[in-house]
Design a protein around this motif. Structure first.
Motif, PDB file in Angstrom:
ATOM      1  N   GLU A  62       0.821  -1.204   0.000  1.00 41.61           N
ATOM      2  CA  GLU A  62       0.000   0.000   0.000  1.00 41.61           C
ATOM      3  C   GLU A  62       0.858   1.258   0.000  1.00 41.61           C
ATOM      4  O   GLU A  62       0.532   2.243  -0.675  1.00 41.61           O
ATOM      5  CB  GLU A  62      -0.944  -0.016   1.196  1.00 41.61           C
ATOM      6  CG  GLU A  62      -2.048  -1.076   1.064  1.00 41.61           C
ATOM      7  CD  GLU A  62      -2.808  -1.302   2.358  1.00 41.61           C
ATOM      8  OE1 GLU A  62      -3.834  -2.016   2.322  1.00 41.61           O
ATOM      9  OE2 GLU A  62      -2.391  -0.778   3.424  1.00 41.61           O
ATOM     10  N   THR A  89      -6.649  -8.638  -4.174  1.00 41.47           N
ATOM     11  CA  THR A  89      -6.616  -9.263  -2.843  1.00 41.47           C
ATOM     12  C   THR A  89      -5.229  -9.760  -2.458  1.00 41.47           C
ATOM     13  O   THR A  89      -4.931  -9.935  -1.277  1.00 41.47           O
ATOM     14  CB  THR A  89      -7.607 -10.432  -2.793  1.00 41.47           C
ATOM     15  OG1 THR A  89      -7.320 -11.351  -3.864  1.00 41.47           O
ATOM     16  CG2 THR A  89      -9.046  -9.940  -2.928  1.00 41.47           C
ATOM     17  N   THR A 113      -8.099  -3.293  -2.714  1.00 39.55           N
ATOM     18  CA  THR A 113      -7.847  -2.048  -1.990  1.00 39.55           C
ATOM     19  C   THR A 113      -7.653  -0.907  -2.974  1.00 39.55           C
ATOM     20  O   THR A 113      -6.929  -1.054  -3.965  1.00 39.55           O
ATOM     21  CB  THR A 113      -6.588  -2.178  -1.109  1.00 39.55           C
ATOM     22  OG1 THR A 113      -6.792  -3.221  -0.150  1.00 39.55           O
ATOM     23  CG2 THR A 113      -6.276  -0.877  -0.381  1.00 39.55           C
ATOM     24  N   VAL A 145      -6.007   2.717  -3.209  1.00 40.29           N
ATOM     25  CA  VAL A 145      -5.047   3.615  -2.566  1.00 40.29           C
ATOM     26  C   VAL A 145      -5.119   4.945  -3.305  1.00 40.29           C
ATOM     27  O   VAL A 145      -4.844   5.021  -4.507  1.00 40.29           O
ATOM     28  CB  VAL A 145      -3.624   3.039  -2.632  1.00 40.29           C
ATOM     29  CG1 VAL A 145      -2.630   3.994  -1.983  1.00 40.29           C
ATOM     30  CG2 VAL A 145      -3.576   1.673  -1.946  1.00 40.29           C
ATOM     31  N   ILE A 178     -14.804  -2.803  -3.806  1.00 36.61           N
ATOM     32  CA  ILE A 178     -13.586  -2.499  -3.038  1.00 36.61           C
ATOM     33  C   ILE A 178     -13.844  -2.768  -1.555  1.00 36.61           C
ATOM     34  O   ILE A 178     -14.848  -2.320  -0.991  1.00 36.61           O
ATOM     35  CB  ILE A 178     -13.168  -1.032  -3.261  1.00 36.61           C
ATOM     36  CG1 ILE A 178     -12.610  -0.838  -4.670  1.00 36.61           C
ATOM     37  CG2 ILE A 178     -12.154  -0.587  -2.223  1.00 36.61           C
ATOM     38  CD1 ILE A 178     -11.281  -1.532  -4.919  1.00 36.61           C
ATOM     39  N   ARG A 226     -11.311  -2.241   0.883  1.00 40.07           N
ATOM     40  CA  ARG A 226     -10.485  -1.385   1.735  1.00 40.07           C
ATOM     41  C   ARG A 226     -10.063  -0.148   0.933  1.00 40.07           C
ATOM     42  O   ARG A 226      -9.742  -0.240  -0.259  1.00 40.07           O
ATOM     43  CB  ARG A 226      -9.255  -2.156   2.213  1.00 40.07           C
ATOM     44  CG  ARG A 226      -8.230  -1.349   3.016  1.00 40.07           C
ATOM     45  CD  ARG A 226      -7.184  -2.297   3.610  1.00 40.07           C
ATOM     46  NE  ARG A 226      -5.965  -1.633   4.049  1.00 40.07           N
ATOM     47  CZ  ARG A 226      -5.807  -1.007   5.216  1.00 40.07           C
ATOM     48  NH1 ARG A 226      -6.827  -0.955   6.056  1.00 40.07           N
ATOM     49  NH2 ARG A 226      -4.660  -0.451   5.540  1.00 40.07           N
ATOM     50  N   VAL A 227     -10.081   1.007   1.605  1.00 32.20           N
ATOM     51  CA  VAL A 227      -9.628   2.256   1.000  1.00 32.20           C
ATOM     52  C   VAL A 227      -8.571   2.872   1.902  1.00 32.20           C
ATOM     53  O   VAL A 227      -8.788   3.038   3.106  1.00 32.20           O
ATOM     54  CB  VAL A 227     -10.792   3.250   0.798  1.00 32.20           C
ATOM     55  CG1 VAL A 227     -10.257   4.619   0.359  1.00 32.20           C
ATOM     56  CG2 VAL A 227     -11.783   2.717  -0.227  1.00 32.20           C
ATOM     57  N   VAL A 228      -7.429   3.195   1.323  1.00 34.74           N
ATOM     58  CA  VAL A 228      -6.356   3.878   2.036  1.00 34.74           C
ATOM     59  C   VAL A 228      -6.141   5.219   1.338  1.00 34.74           C
ATOM     60  O   VAL A 228      -5.842   5.263   0.142  1.00 34.74           O
ATOM     61  CB  VAL A 228      -5.046   3.061   2.008  1.00 34.74           C
ATOM     62  CG1 VAL A 228      -3.933   3.813   2.726  1.00 34.74           C
ATOM     63  CG2 VAL A 228      -5.267   1.688   2.638  1.00 34.74           C
ATOM     64  N   ASP A 247     -13.420  -1.041   4.898  1.00 36.31           N
ATOM     65  CA  ASP A 247     -12.329  -0.713   5.808  1.00 36.31           C
ATOM     66  C   ASP A 247     -11.600   0.516   5.260  1.00 36.31           C
ATOM     67  O   ASP A 247     -11.211   0.542   4.089  1.00 36.31           O
ATOM     68  CB  ASP A 247     -11.368  -1.895   5.908  1.00 36.31           C
ATOM     69  CG  ASP A 247     -10.210  -1.628   6.862  1.00 36.31           C
ATOM     70  OD1 ASP A 247     -10.414  -0.910   7.849  1.00 36.31           O
ATOM     71  OD2 ASP A 247      -9.096  -2.130   6.599  1.00 36.31           O
TER      72      ASP A 247
END
Length: 386
Positions: free
Chosen positions: A6, A37, A71, A73, A97, A99-101, A124
């Motif tokens: 990430e 994933t 995810t 990013v 999606i 997870r998001v960062v 998340d």
């Protein structure tokens, strides 16, 4: 905690975002990378122009079905509203999606709240990864969102003894071809390039970007307070980019010369009657969608911007040359004693050919208040319309 994959993706997203500097206003520059994933990059994108798809949409299209369970990013918090495009939080959720960062929270009232919406949908979310780096890459938009005026970079070229021209006012060329080429990069990253009447009369500058493929041309702005320096045939009127001429609002419009510029604005004078009021100029430019300004004017205009607290960054090109006489880079700036000096923090020094490029920012930034109601709507596009 963010993973190594990430962090690498965020660095790439910051690099992607920088590709659109100068092309997205009044929107921010944003980059996005999609990981599957397994943590493998499956899609990349960046916001390329105002009104076009956002970074997340470009990246999701590139990833296609491989985004599900993965995810996103992204350098800026995904938007939570419908403007010229739909909300990015919806696009991310619909793509599956998990997870998001993101690096920096969106400060605008209309678009903020994307992180909370995603969390409510069961995604998340983590904020703050490489925040300082992402913020630096988007500093003009973030600063403008907070201050209500464009972010101003003052660029100048001088000798080692601080002269921008010789005693006879000759100035071409103090710095090297490499430095002059680098200035075109600064122009390409800016929404507007601003000069004053002194520079217009002395240099007949062109102000458009040259030598950078695909660059979006900035708005060329000449602060011509007394309406005497921009005359028919001036290089800024050649059609290579839009041109705006700003004159004092108390002038007799019947005496103004029709120059052929696309726009004329009539704005208030500064206190004392010399020059245009800088906060009014910046408020009007902001209302027009300008978020970043490259100030290339001479010492008088640079002094006026400095006195108004409207210089956010200084980029100086210093040539290994001595002149001993001639005009200095900065004119009257309202600084009467060393205790009042504008102190700067140097953020970068780089060799550009034989020259030295120094970048610095005010040690204690001060952003002046701007008028609550910008005067742009009342400004005629031509003096003849007034």
């Amino acid at each position: 905690m963010a993973t190594a994959a990430e962090a690498a993706a965020m660095r790439q997203a910051i690099t992607l975002a920088a590709r659109a500097l100068g092309a997205t206003s009044p929107n921010p520059v944003v980059g996005c990378v999609i990981l599957d994933t397994a943590g493998t990059v499956v899609g990349e994108g960046y916001h390329q122009r105002a009104g076009g798809p956002h970074a997340e949409v470009h990246a999701l299209r590139a990833a296609a079905g491989r985004a599900r369970g993965g995810t996103a990013v992204v350098t800026l918090e995904p938007c939570n509203h419908t403007g010229r495009t739909g909300p990015c939080v919806e696009a991310l959720f619909d793509a599956g999606i998990a997870r998001v960062v993101y690096a920096v929270s969106d400060p605008t009232p209309t678009a903020t709240g994307g992180a909370d919406t995603l969390r409510a949908l069961g995604v998340d979310v983590e904020q703050g990864l490489l925040e300082d780096e992402a913020r630096a890459g988007n500093i003009a938009w973030l600063s403008a969102a907070k201050s209500g005026r464009p972010y101003v970079t003052w660029k100048y070229a001088a000798t080692l003894d601080g002269r921008i021209a010789a005693a006879d006012r000759s100035s071409r060329w103090i710095t090297s071809p490499e430095s002059r080429a680098d200035v075109h990069r600064l122009r390409a990253e800016s929404d507007a390039v601003v000069v004053g009447s002194g520079t217009q009369r002395a240099d007949d500058p062109h102000l458009a970007v040259r030598g950078i493929e695909g660059a979006v041309q900035p708005l060329r702005v000449v602060v011509d307070t007394e309406a005497g320096s921009v005359t028919p045939g001036a290089r800024v009127l050649d059609g290579a980019a839009e041109t705006l001429v700003v004159v004092a609002e108390d002038l007799d419009v019947d005496l103004l010369v029709e120059t052929g510029a696309g726009e004329h604005w009539m704005l208030p004078r500064a206190k004392g009657g010399r020059g245009i009021d800088i906060p009014s100029l910046l408020a009007a430019l902001h209302a027009r969608g300008v978020r970043s300004v490259l100030l290339e004017g001479g010492p008088t205009l640079a002094g006026a911007f400095t006195a108004a607290g409207a210089v956010d960054r200084v980029v100086g090109y210093l040539a290994p040359v001595l002149l001993g006489a001639g005009p200095a880079a900065l004119g009257e700036a309202g600084i009467g004693t060393i205790a009042d000096a504008l102190r700067l923090d140097i953020t970068e020094t780089v060799r550009i050919g034989p020259d030295l490029r120094i970048t610095a920012v005010p040690a204690v930034p001060a952003v002046p208040a701007v008028p609550a109601v910008p005067s742009v709507p009342a400004v005629p596009s031509s003096p003849k319309e007034r």
